[in-house]
Design an enzyme around this catalytic site. Structure first.
Site, short mmCIF file in Angstrom:
data_model
loop_
_atom_site.label_atom_id
_atom_site.label_comp_id
_atom_site.label_asym_id
_atom_site.label_seq_id
_atom_site.Cartn_x
_atom_site.Cartn_y
_atom_site.Cartn_z
N CYS A 155 -5.24 1.60 4.35
CA CYS A 155 -4.06 1.44 3.49
C CYS A 155 -2.98 2.45 3.84
O CYS A 155 -1.83 2.27 3.48
CB CYS A 155 -4.46 1.59 2.03
SG CYS A 155 -5.13 3.21 1.62
N CYS B 121 -8.50 -2.96 -3.81
CA CYS B 121 -7.79 -3.90 -4.68
C CYS B 121 -8.38 -5.31 -4.51
O CYS B 121 -8.70 -5.73 -3.38
CB CYS B 121 -6.32 -3.92 -4.31
SG CYS B 121 -5.48 -2.36 -4.64
N CYS C 119 0.83 -1.21 0.00
CA CYS C 119 0.00 0.00 0.00
C CYS C 119 0.86 1.25 0.00
O CYS C 119 0.52 2.25 -0.64
CB CYS C 119 -0.91 0.03 1.23
SG CYS C 119 -2.32 -1.10 1.17
S1 SF4 Z 1 -4.80 -2.86 -1.16
FE1 SF4 Z 1 -3.60 -4.76 -1.40
S2 SF4 Z 1 -2.96 -4.91 -3.56
FE2 SF4 Z 1 -3.72 -2.81 -3.14
S3 SF4 Z 1 -1.89 -1.62 -2.75
FE3 SF4 Z 1 -2.67 -2.33 -0.74
S4 SF4 Z 1 -1.70 -4.35 -0.31
FE4 SF4 Z 1 -1.35 -3.80 -2.48
#
Ligand code: SF4
Length: 231
Positions: A221, A196, A111
């Site tokens: 995130c 995501c 993230c």
């Molecule tokens: S939500 Fe998941 S896939 Fe998206 S940036 Fe964060 S860790 Fe990576």
């Protein structure tokens, strides 16, 4: 002359009145972070009536659902949006070649690379940061205010504005239906907070909307927790 509205008074204003006051009192450049979730589309619907070319900042991590990309493109055409796709320095393939699949091993780092870094870099050029955040979404958002001053790691200060801070899930869907806003089809499958694909699941009945994110390992995130609130 109109007197500026104190931060706590924004809590009593409707979403559209709050946006109007922020825009009337601040001449700086506005921006809107948008993941094309239901709340985002409401704030965007209100903003586009006032600032039709407002920059719409989408964190294009490369890991979104195919449905999200299709919906983003459909709404960008339908609403003639000034879309800015913000990408990480490395492609998904380059990141996975170097670090493996970070969303499984170190989602905080993933993230950071794919969301926080590109967003904070982009926000440097703006003064107002509109969001679709709501207090009800998660325990991490329970103290959210409609207007907050935030400092980025660079020292840049922005006014962060969340006009739906006090809205309920029911209000979100009433506005969406009343205003005939097309919505991301994943909601019909039971998703309530959509990011995501590898890090998004359908939450258990009665659980917080964001409890389906990151398998419960974390709730944010970093884009809404890594800047420092200063008021
Ligand atoms: S939500 Fe998941 S896939 Fe998206 S940036 Fe964060 S860790 Fe990576």
């Amino acid at each position: 002359m109109t007197q500026p509205v104190a931060a706590e008074q924004f809590e009593t204003l409707s979403a559209d009145a709050a946006i109007d006051r922020v825009l009337a009192e601040n001449s700086g450049l506005p921006s809107f972070t948008c993941s094309f979730q239901a709340e985002d589309m409401i704030v965007l619907d209100l903003l586009r009536q006032r600032v039709p070319d407002i920059p719409v900042l989408f964190l294009d991590t490369g890991y979104h659902f195919a449905e999200t990309y299709k919906y983003r493109d459909r709404m960008t055409r339908a609403w003639d949006l000034n879309l800015h796709n913000l990408a990480a320095k490395k492609s998904v393939a380059e990141q996975e070649a170097e670090f493996g699949i970070l969303n499984r091993t170190d989602p905080g780092k993933c993230c950071g690379l794919r969301k926080v870094e590109p967003l904070f870099a982009a926000l440097e050029q703006y003064d107002l940061w509109f969001t679709g955040l709501r207090r009800e979404q998660s325990p991490t958002r329970k103290n959210l205010k409609v207007v907050e001053h935030h400092v980025l790691p660079s020292g840049k200060v922005l006014l962060k504005v969340s006009p739906l801070a006090g809205w309920t899930w029911g209000q979100v869907w009433k506005y969406t239906a009343d205003n005939k806003i097309d919505y991301l089809p994943l909601y019909d499958a039971g998703y309530r907070s959509i990011g995501c694909e590898p890090c998004t699941a359908i939450p258990a009945a009665g659980a917080d909307a964001r409890s389906g994110r990151w398998g419960g390992a974390k709730l944010e995130c970093g884009i809404h927790t890594d800047s420092k609130r200063v008021d």
